[in-house]
Each structure stands twice: as C-alpha cells, then as structure tokens.
Write a protein that holds these residues in place. Structure first.
Motif, PDB file in Angstrom:
ATOM      1  N   ARG A 143    -109.255  46.439   2.387  1.00 56.58           N
ATOM      2  CA  ARG A 143    -107.840  46.690   2.121  1.00 56.58           C
ATOM      3  C   ARG A 143    -107.248  47.610   3.189  1.00 56.58           C
ATOM      4  O   ARG A 143    -106.133  47.377   3.675  1.00 56.58           O
ATOM      5  CB  ARG A 143    -107.681  47.332   0.743  1.00 56.58           C
ATOM      6  CG  ARG A 143    -106.227  47.503   0.305  1.00 56.58           C
ATOM      7  CD  ARG A 143    -106.120  48.215  -1.024  1.00 56.58           C
ATOM      8  NE  ARG A 143    -106.938  47.600  -2.047  1.00 56.58           N
ATOM      9  CZ  ARG A 143    -108.009  48.156  -2.599  1.00 56.58           C
ATOM     10  NH1 ARG A 143    -108.395  49.373  -2.217  1.00 56.58           N
ATOM     11  NH2 ARG A 143    -108.706  47.533  -3.511  1.00 56.58           N
ATOM     12  N   ALA A 144    -107.992  48.644   3.574  1.00 60.17           N
ATOM     13  CA  ALA A 144    -107.495  49.581   4.589  1.00 60.17           C
ATOM     14  C   ALA A 144    -107.275  48.870   5.918  1.00 60.17           C
ATOM     15  O   ALA A 144    -106.229  49.047   6.573  1.00 60.17           O
ATOM     16  CB  ALA A 144    -108.494  50.732   4.762  1.00 60.17           C
ATOM     17  N   PHE A 145    -108.230  48.050   6.325  1.00 60.43           N
ATOM     18  CA  PHE A 145    -108.107  47.372   7.613  1.00 60.43           C
ATOM     19  C   PHE A 145    -107.050  46.277   7.573  1.00 60.43           C
ATOM     20  O   PHE A 145    -106.414  45.982   8.590  1.00 60.43           O
ATOM     21  CB  PHE A 145    -109.460  46.801   8.035  1.00 60.43           C
ATOM     22  CG  PHE A 145    -110.509  47.859   8.265  1.00 60.43           C
ATOM     23  CD1 PHE A 145    -110.158  49.105   8.754  1.00 60.43           C
ATOM     24  CD2 PHE A 145    -111.842  47.615   7.986  1.00 60.43           C
ATOM     25  CE1 PHE A 145    -111.111  50.085   8.969  1.00 60.43           C
ATOM     26  CE2 PHE A 145    -112.800  48.584   8.202  1.00 60.43           C
ATOM     27  CZ  PHE A 145    -112.438  49.829   8.690  1.00 60.43           C
ATOM     28  N   PHE A 146    -106.844  45.698   6.403  1.00 58.17           N
ATOM     29  CA  PHE A 146    -105.765  44.715   6.251  1.00 58.17           C
ATOM     30  C   PHE A 146    -104.418  45.369   6.533  1.00 58.17           C
ATOM     31  O   PHE A 146    -103.616  44.868   7.332  1.00 58.17           O
ATOM     32  CB  PHE A 146    -105.790  44.137   4.839  1.00 58.17           C
ATOM     33  CG  PHE A 146    -104.561  43.331   4.486  1.00 58.17           C
ATOM     34  CD1 PHE A 146    -104.471  42.000   4.839  1.00 58.17           C
ATOM     35  CD2 PHE A 146    -103.497  43.916   3.810  1.00 58.17           C
ATOM     36  CE1 PHE A 146    -103.327  41.257   4.532  1.00 58.17           C
ATOM     37  CE2 PHE A 146    -102.358  43.191   3.491  1.00 58.17           C
ATOM     38  CZ  PHE A 146    -102.285  41.848   3.851  1.00 58.17           C
ATOM     39  N   GLY A 177    -108.316  37.543   6.646  1.00 60.51           N
ATOM     40  CA  GLY A 177    -109.388  38.417   6.181  1.00 60.51           C
ATOM     41  C   GLY A 177    -110.320  38.915   7.264  1.00 60.51           C
ATOM     42  O   GLY A 177    -111.398  39.442   6.966  1.00 60.51           O
ATOM     43  N   TRP A 178    -109.925  38.765   8.537  1.00 56.50           N
ATOM     44  CA  TRP A 178    -110.755  39.233   9.651  1.00 56.50           C
ATOM     45  C   TRP A 178    -109.924  40.181  10.517  1.00 56.50           C
ATOM     46  O   TRP A 178    -109.700  39.925  11.690  1.00 56.50           O
ATOM     47  CB  TRP A 178    -111.265  38.059  10.483  1.00 56.50           C
ATOM     48  CG  TRP A 178    -112.310  37.247   9.781  1.00 56.50           C
ATOM     49  CD1 TRP A 178    -112.101  36.188   8.954  1.00 56.50           C
ATOM     50  CD2 TRP A 178    -113.719  37.453   9.834  1.00 56.50           C
ATOM     51  NE1 TRP A 178    -113.289  35.716   8.484  1.00 56.50           N
ATOM     52  CE2 TRP A 178    -114.309  36.464   9.008  1.00 56.50           C
ATOM     53  CE3 TRP A 178    -114.535  38.370  10.500  1.00 56.50           C
ATOM     54  CZ2 TRP A 178    -115.680  36.375   8.834  1.00 56.50           C
ATOM     55  CZ3 TRP A 178    -115.907  38.278  10.317  1.00 56.50           C
ATOM     56  CH2 TRP A 178    -116.474  37.295   9.499  1.00 56.50           C
ATOM     57  N   LEU A 208    -108.425  42.625  12.986  1.00 58.88           N
ATOM     58  CA  LEU A 208    -108.892  43.054  14.303  1.00 58.88           C
ATOM     59  C   LEU A 208    -109.305  44.518  14.286  1.00 58.88           C
ATOM     60  O   LEU A 208    -110.239  44.915  14.986  1.00 58.88           O
ATOM     61  CB  LEU A 208    -107.796  42.831  15.348  1.00 58.88           C
ATOM     62  CG  LEU A 208    -107.410  41.368  15.622  1.00 58.88           C
ATOM     63  CD1 LEU A 208    -106.291  41.308  16.666  1.00 58.88           C
ATOM     64  CD2 LEU A 208    -108.622  40.570  16.107  1.00 58.88           C
ATOM     65  N   ILE A 209    -108.622  45.307  13.486  1.00 52.17           N
ATOM     66  CA  ILE A 209    -109.001  46.713  13.347  1.00 52.17           C
ATOM     67  C   ILE A 209    -110.393  46.806  12.738  1.00 52.17           C
ATOM     68  O   ILE A 209    -111.245  47.574  13.192  1.00 52.17           O
ATOM     69  CB  ILE A 209    -107.991  47.479  12.480  1.00 52.17           C
ATOM     70  CG1 ILE A 209    -106.571  47.363  13.056  1.00 52.17           C
ATOM     71  CG2 ILE A 209    -108.399  48.947  12.350  1.00 52.17           C
ATOM     72  CD1 ILE A 209    -106.388  48.013  14.390  1.00 52.17           C
ATOM     73  N   GLY A 210    -110.636  46.021  11.700  1.00 58.53           N
ATOM     74  CA  GLY A 210    -111.939  46.035  11.052  1.00 58.53           C
ATOM     75  C   GLY A 210    -113.059  45.599  11.985  1.00 58.53           C
ATOM     76  O   GLY A 210    -114.145  46.181  11.991  1.00 58.53           O
ATOM     77  N   LEU A 211    -112.809  44.578  12.790  1.00 55.40           N
ATOM     78  CA  LEU A 211    -113.830  44.108  13.734  1.00 55.40           C
ATOM     79  C   LEU A 211    -114.174  45.194  14.745  1.00 55.40           C
ATOM     80  O   LEU A 211    -115.350  45.414  15.057  1.00 55.40           O
ATOM     81  CB  LEU A 211    -113.334  42.848  14.450  1.00 55.40           C
ATOM     82  CG  LEU A 211    -113.257  41.576  13.594  1.00 55.40           C
ATOM     83  CD1 LEU A 211    -112.584  40.455  14.373  1.00 55.40           C
ATOM     84  CD2 LEU A 211    -114.651  41.145  13.137  1.00 55.40           C
ATOM     85  N   ALA A 212    -113.150  45.872  15.260  1.00 57.21           N
ATOM     86  CA  ALA A 212    -113.396  46.931  16.246  1.00 57.21           C
ATOM     87  C   ALA A 212    -114.143  48.098  15.618  1.00 57.21           C
ATOM     88  O   ALA A 212    -115.142  48.579  16.159  1.00 57.21           O
ATOM     89  CB  ALA A 212    -112.069  47.396  16.844  1.00 57.21           C
ATOM     90  N   VAL A 213    -113.679  48.555  14.453  1.00 57.49           N
ATOM     91  CA  VAL A 213    -114.305  49.701  13.794  1.00 57.49           C
ATOM     92  C   VAL A 213    -115.714  49.345  13.343  1.00 57.49           C
ATOM     93  O   VAL A 213    -116.639  50.161  13.451  1.00 57.49           O
ATOM     94  CB  VAL A 213    -113.453  50.172  12.610  1.00 57.49           C
ATOM     95  CG1 VAL A 213    -114.175  51.270  11.831  1.00 57.49           C
ATOM     96  CG2 VAL A 213    -112.103  50.675  13.094  1.00 57.49           C
ATOM     97  N   GLY A 214    -115.913  48.132  12.859  1.00 59.28           N
ATOM     98  CA  GLY A 214    -117.243  47.705  12.435  1.00 59.28           C
ATOM     99  C   GLY A 214    -118.244  47.806  13.565  1.00 59.28           C
ATOM    100  O   GLY A 214    -119.387  48.245  13.370  1.00 59.28           O
ATOM    101  N   PHE A 215    -117.842  47.421  14.755  1.00 64.16           N
ATOM    102  CA  PHE A 215    -118.737  47.526  15.906  1.00 64.16           C
ATOM    103  C   PHE A 215    -118.984  48.986  16.255  1.00 64.16           C
ATOM    104  O   PHE A 215    -120.123  49.402  16.496  1.00 64.16           O
ATOM    105  CB  PHE A 215    -118.120  46.798  17.108  1.00 64.16           C
ATOM    106  CG  PHE A 215    -118.839  47.061  18.406  1.00 64.16           C
ATOM    107  CD1 PHE A 215    -120.052  46.451  18.688  1.00 64.16           C
ATOM    108  CD2 PHE A 215    -118.310  47.936  19.345  1.00 64.16           C
ATOM    109  CE1 PHE A 215    -120.721  46.705  19.870  1.00 64.16           C
ATOM    110  CE2 PHE A 215    -118.960  48.194  20.535  1.00 64.16           C
ATOM    111  CZ  PHE A 215    -120.182  47.572  20.796  1.00 64.16           C
TER     112      PHE A 215
END
Length: 249
Positions: free
Chosen positions: A184-187, A158-159, A161-168
């Motif tokens: 769901r998209a980042f998953f 649930g973490w 890597l795409i989501g972490l990068a985009v979140g920043f």
C-alpha cells in the motif's frame, strides 16, 4: 548391466552443472532502479538525515545550477535578443556543456550533466528546426508523459517502481508484494510521483497551447522543477524509513 558397470558409466559421465537461473524482469528492473536511486543518494539502508538525502538527491548546489542554468540562459538570451533563436540555443547548450566538461576534467561521473546536455541539445535542435522558441519545452512534455505513465501503470498493476527499487536496496526482492502495508505504501508513493509529472504537464501544456510567452512558461517550469521534486523526495524517504523501521535502529 551389473552394478559395477552402472557405476563405471556414472563415473564416466561428466556432471553437467545446472543452468544458471535467468533473472526475472522484475529483478533486472529492480536492480536498475535501485542502483539509480543509490547513485542519487537515496539508499534507505544508509544512515542519513532527510535533509542530507534530499540535498544529495538534487545534486547539491551544483546539481541545482546544472538543472536550472541552461533554461535560464535560454530565457535571458531571448529577452536580450528576441529575434536571435540561434544565439539562445547555442548559449543554453554551451551552459550545459560546461558542466559535462567540468565533470570529465574532475573525473566525476558525467551521467547527470551528460543527460542534461542531451536534453538541452534535443530541445535546441527542435527550436532551430521549427523556428519557435516555445518548442524548447516539447521534450519536457514528452518526459513528463513517459515518467508519469510509468509510475502510474506500475502502481495500478501492483508492481510499483518505488517498491522494486526499495526491494533491491533493502535485499527484500519482491517480498514486499506479499506485505499489505508495504504494498500500500509503495502504491501511493508511485501515485504521488505520477501526480507530480502529470501536474507539471497539466499546468504547462495548456499554457503552451495558449501561446503564453516563453518567459512566463519558462518561469513556471523552473518553479515546478526542484521546488516540487525536493519535497516529494523527502516524503518518499520518510515513508520508506517508516516501512523498514529496522534500518533506523
């Protein structure tokens, strides 16, 4: 103690500033990934066409040459001098070194070329140590396992890597994890990137075990490099833009 004494004691006591909050592991990782994505030209907060983003992510014409030339030089050298592994290794390392030196002379960030030079050097050293030209591909196998596992595990826990990068990059932090649509998209983006690396491994590693000739294996590696990487960059960019529609308004 009187009120006056208490006030005097309070005034005499220096105010201690609160300890700075320790950055969380997710924030540190997100910043690192986001900065890497920004350097690669994949900052979704920028106004850019998909084609420009993909072109910048692969480094343009120079990036393509830096990516494929060392391996091509290695393969051509082996074709011309099949028994001279040292010649092929030195030639490929020399080709990679040229780009690093050129970036240093032009005062450009040498990180991409330097990373390629290190990878080519490690592969070359392995070839000279084992005396097997096909062992030039082992570092690539290890890289595919490492990156594929990282993307897959990040998605499953649930973490992404795409989501972490985009979140920043989007000043969203880890708030995306509370949004089912974004999560769901980042998953699935992380799963797709993991699939890319495992696909390369799943095709090339059996060929390596089957002792397929180096020229064929090298050609397959080239075909599964940028031609697969670039479309996935485009898909990632389009999904992120759809997930954060405000950035295109």
């Amino acid at each position: 103690m009187s009120d006056d004494d208490a006030r005097r004691d309070d005034a005499a006591t220096p105010l201690t500033p609160p300890a700075p909050e320790e950055p969380s592991a997710s924030r540190v990782l997100g910043e690192a990934l986001g900065q890497a994505a920004r350097r690669a030209g994949m900052d979704p907060s920028d106004e850019a066409t998909t084609g420009k983003v993909v072109w910048k992510a692969i480094g343009g014409a120079r990036g393509i040459v830096e990516s494929v030339l060392p391996l091509m030089v290695f393969l051509i050298s082996l074709a011309l001098w099949p028994e001279q592994l040292a010649v092929a290794v030195v030639a490929s390392i020399g080709a990679a070194a040229i780009f690093t030196v050129a970036r240093l002379i032009q005062r450009q960030p040498p990180s991409a070329a330097l990373g390629g030079l290190i990878a080519v050097g490690v592969a070359g050293a392995l070839v000279l140590f084992t005396g097997r030209a096909e062992d030039n591909f082992i570092p690539g196998f290890i890289t595919n396992v490492a990156y594929g596992s990282a993307f897959l595990i990040s998605a499953l826990v649930g973490w992404s890597l795409i989501g972490l990068a985009v979140g920043f990059l989007m000043d969203d932090g880890i708030a995306w994890r509370a949004d089912k649509r974004k999560r769901r998209a980042f998953f699935w983006l992380a799963i797709m990137w993991a699939a890319l690396f495992f696909l390369r491994l799943g095709v090339q590693l059996p060929m390596w075990f089957a002792d397929v000739d180096v020229q064929t294996l090298g050609t397959v590696k080239l075909v599964m490099g940028i031609p697969l990487f670039a479309p996935l960059v485009a898909v990632t960019w389009l999904v992120v833009r759809a997930t954060y529609p405000r950035m295109s308004s």
